[in-house]
Design a protein around this motif. Structure first.
Motif, PDB file in Angstrom:
ATOM      1  N   TYR A  32       0.824  -1.205   0.000  1.00 47.77           N
ATOM      2  CA  TYR A  32       0.000   0.000   0.000  1.00 47.77           C
ATOM      3  C   TYR A  32       0.859   1.256   0.000  1.00 47.77           C
ATOM      4  N   ALA A  33       0.496   2.193  -0.849  1.00 43.50           N
ATOM      5  CA  ALA A  33       1.011   3.543  -0.685  1.00 43.50           C
ATOM      6  C   ALA A  33       0.326   4.132   0.545  1.00 43.50           C
ATOM      7  N   MET A  34       1.057   4.961   1.269  1.00 46.42           N
ATOM      8  CA  MET A  34       0.507   5.537   2.489  1.00 46.42           C
ATOM      9  C   MET A  34       0.521   7.053   2.391  1.00 46.42           C
ATOM     10  N   GLY A  35      -0.513   7.652   2.923  1.00 50.04           N
ATOM     11  CA  GLY A  35      -0.605   9.100   2.866  1.00 50.04           C
ATOM     12  C   GLY A  35      -1.036   9.699   4.190  1.00 50.04           C
ATOM     13  N   TRP A  36      -0.710  10.956   4.339  1.00 55.33           N
ATOM     14  CA  TRP A  36      -1.212  11.752   5.469  1.00 55.33           C
ATOM     15  C   TRP A  36      -2.026  12.907   4.897  1.00 55.33           C
ATOM     16  N   PHE A  37      -3.178  13.116   5.484  1.00 56.20           N
ATOM     17  CA  PHE A  37      -4.044  14.232   5.145  1.00 56.20           C
ATOM     18  C   PHE A  37      -4.367  14.969   6.442  1.00 56.20           C
ATOM     19  N   ARG A  38      -4.873  16.172   6.306  1.00 57.49           N
ATOM     20  CA  ARG A  38      -5.276  16.904   7.499  1.00 57.49           C
ATOM     21  C   ARG A  38      -6.528  17.721   7.216  1.00 57.49           C
ATOM     22  N   ALA A  49       1.200  14.568   2.734  1.00 57.21           N
ATOM     23  CA  ALA A  49       2.367  13.833   2.250  1.00 57.21           C
ATOM     24  C   ALA A  49       1.964  12.410   1.910  1.00 57.21           C
ATOM     25  N   ALA A  50       2.758  11.780   1.050  1.00 57.41           N
ATOM     26  CA  ALA A  50       2.515  10.389   0.689  1.00 57.41           C
ATOM     27  C   ALA A  50       3.830   9.698   0.399  1.00 57.41           C
ATOM     28  N   ILE A  51       3.809   8.380   0.542  1.00 54.26           N
ATOM     29  CA  ILE A  51       4.993   7.566   0.272  1.00 54.26           C
ATOM     30  C   ILE A  51       4.548   6.328  -0.488  1.00 54.26           C
ATOM     31  N   ARG A  52       5.295   5.979  -1.502  1.00 54.95           N
ATOM     32  CA  ARG A  52       4.905   4.870  -2.373  1.00 54.95           C
ATOM     33  C   ARG A  52       5.054   3.530  -1.657  1.00 54.95           C
ATOM     34  N   SER A  53       4.402   2.529  -2.240  1.00 55.17           N
ATOM     35  CA  SER A  53       4.496   1.167  -1.730  1.00 55.17           C
ATOM     36  C   SER A  53       5.787   0.526  -2.209  1.00 55.17           C
ATOM     37  N   GLY A  54       6.092  -0.669  -1.667  1.00 52.99           N
ATOM     38  CA  GLY A  54       7.255  -1.410  -2.124  1.00 52.99           C
ATOM     39  C   GLY A  54       7.961  -2.112  -0.988  1.00 52.99           C
ATOM     40  N   SER A  55       8.938  -2.956  -1.371  1.00 51.86           N
ATOM     41  CA  SER A  55       9.684  -3.723  -0.373  1.00 51.86           C
ATOM     42  C   SER A  55      11.157  -3.355  -0.372  1.00 51.86           C
ATOM     43  N   SER A  56      11.500  -2.301  -1.048  1.00 49.56           N
ATOM     44  CA  SER A  56      12.896  -1.871  -1.075  1.00 49.56           C
ATOM     45  C   SER A  56      13.172  -0.961   0.122  1.00 49.56           C
ATOM     46  N   THR A  57      14.343  -0.360   0.118  1.00 51.41           N
ATOM     47  CA  THR A  57      14.691   0.572   1.195  1.00 51.41           C
ATOM     48  C   THR A  57      14.477   2.017   0.774  1.00 51.41           C
ATOM     49  N   TYR A  58      14.151   2.215  -0.504  1.00 52.45           N
ATOM     50  CA  TYR A  58      13.896   3.570  -0.999  1.00 52.45           C
ATOM     51  C   TYR A  58      12.462   3.659  -1.487  1.00 52.45           C
ATOM     52  N   PHE A  59      11.753   4.698  -1.035  1.00 57.60           N
ATOM     53  CA  PHE A  59      10.365   4.880  -1.424  1.00 57.60           C
ATOM     54  C   PHE A  59      10.167   6.317  -1.864  1.00 57.60           C
ATOM     55  N   TYR A  62       6.045  12.322  -1.681  1.00 60.13           N
ATOM     56  CA  TYR A  62       5.348  13.458  -2.260  1.00 60.13           C
ATOM     57  C   TYR A  62       4.861  14.352  -1.126  1.00 60.13           C
ATOM     58  N   TYR A  63       4.902  15.654  -1.361  1.00 56.74           N
ATOM     59  CA  TYR A  63       4.519  16.595  -0.322  1.00 56.74           C
ATOM     60  C   TYR A  63       3.675  17.732  -0.881  1.00 56.74           C
ATOM     61  N   ALA A  64       2.782  18.224  -0.051  1.00 55.34           N
ATOM     62  CA  ALA A  64       2.089  19.466  -0.373  1.00 55.34           C
ATOM     63  C   ALA A  64       3.095  20.608  -0.271  1.00 55.34           C
ATOM     64  N   ASP A  65       2.914  21.626  -1.096  1.00 54.24           N
ATOM     65  CA  ASP A  65       3.846  22.755  -1.085  1.00 54.24           C
ATOM     66  C   ASP A  65       3.933  23.411   0.293  1.00 54.24           C
ATOM     67  N   SER A  66       2.835  23.399   1.015  1.00 55.88           N
ATOM     68  CA  SER A  66       2.789  24.085   2.308  1.00 55.88           C
ATOM     69  C   SER A  66       3.657  23.414   3.375  1.00 55.88           C
ATOM     70  N   SER A 103      -4.320   1.318  -2.409  1.00 60.31           N
ATOM     71  CA  SER A 103      -3.882   0.184  -3.226  1.00 60.31           C
ATOM     72  C   SER A 103      -3.711   0.588  -4.686  1.00 60.31           C
ATOM     73  N   TYR A 104      -3.922   1.860  -4.993  1.00 60.99           N
ATOM     74  CA  TYR A 104      -3.817   2.349  -6.354  1.00 60.99           C
ATOM     75  C   TYR A 104      -2.443   2.928  -6.618  1.00 60.99           C
ATOM     76  N   PHE A 105      -2.158   3.112  -7.896  1.00 63.12           N
ATOM     77  CA  PHE A 105      -0.893   3.705  -8.298  1.00 63.12           C
ATOM     78  C   PHE A 105      -1.165   5.092  -8.845  1.00 63.12           C
ATOM     79  N   GLY A 106      -0.433   6.071  -8.301  1.00 63.00           N
ATOM     80  CA  GLY A 106      -0.528   7.411  -8.838  1.00 63.00           C
ATOM     81  C   GLY A 106      -1.555   8.286  -8.153  1.00 63.00           C
ATOM     82  N   ASP A 107      -1.463   9.600  -8.438  1.00 62.00           N
ATOM     83  CA  ASP A 107      -2.390  10.611  -7.914  1.00 62.00           C
ATOM     84  C   ASP A 107      -2.520  10.521  -6.408  1.00 62.00           C
ATOM     85  N   TYR A 108      -1.390  10.473  -5.737  1.00 60.58           N
ATOM     86  CA  TYR A 108      -1.392  10.233  -4.290  1.00 60.58           C
ATOM     87  C   TYR A 108      -1.906  11.414  -3.502  1.00 60.58           C
ATOM     88  N   GLY A 109      -2.051  12.538  -4.144  1.00 61.64           N
ATOM     89  CA  GLY A 109      -2.582  13.710  -3.468  1.00 61.64           C
ATOM     90  C   GLY A 109      -4.088  13.762  -3.395  1.00 61.64           C
TER      91      GLY A 109
END
Length: 127
Positions: A32-38, A49-59, A62-66, A103-109
């Motif tokens: 799962y990609a994970m996100g924070w909203f407020r 902010a959001a972070i992509r899914s995966g099993s690597s050490t790099y993910f 993405y961040y809101a400009d604010s 569980s989707y790919f893309g448009d994490y905002g």
């Protein structure tokens, strides 16, 4: 089914820091990609902010400009947890912060891309 539980919110003075945590249930957290909203009183829920899914050490993240340059999102798949480190907080950061899983790919905002949501944790920044 994924259950998300946020923690780490509270009251902090302007200029201070907080780290939010979101613990997820289930064995497929890494998929799962994970996100924070407020959401602040009287305002719509907004992407933080959001972070992509995966099993690597790099993910990819993405961040809101604010919050760019002040907040940092990270994940620990071994602990089924995503974090939001918040620095240089100001009164405009006061809101209920929600963790979400996608569980989707893309448009994490976009909130509509997220399947599961936590109950939220209050962050209050005093000026």
């Amino acid at each position: 089914q994924v259950q998300l539980v946020e923690s780490g919110g509270g009251l902090v003075q302007a200029g201070g820091s907080l780290r939010l945590s979101c613990a997820a249930s289930g064995r497929t957290f890494s998929s799962y990609a994970m996100g924070w909203f407020r959401q602040a009183p009287g305002r719509q829920r907004e992407f933080v902010a959001a972070i992509r899914s995966g099993s690597s050490t790099y993910f990819p993240t993405y961040y809101a400009d604010s919050v760019k340059g002040r907040f940092d999102i990270s994940r620990d798949n071994a602990k089924n947890t995503v974090y939001l480190q918040m620095n240089s907080l100001n009164a405009e950061d006061t809101a209920v912060y929600y963790c979400a899983a996608s569980s989707y790919f893309g448009d994490y905002g976009s909130a509509s891309r997220y399947n599961y949501w936590g109950q939220g944790t209050q962050v209050t920044v005093s000026s």
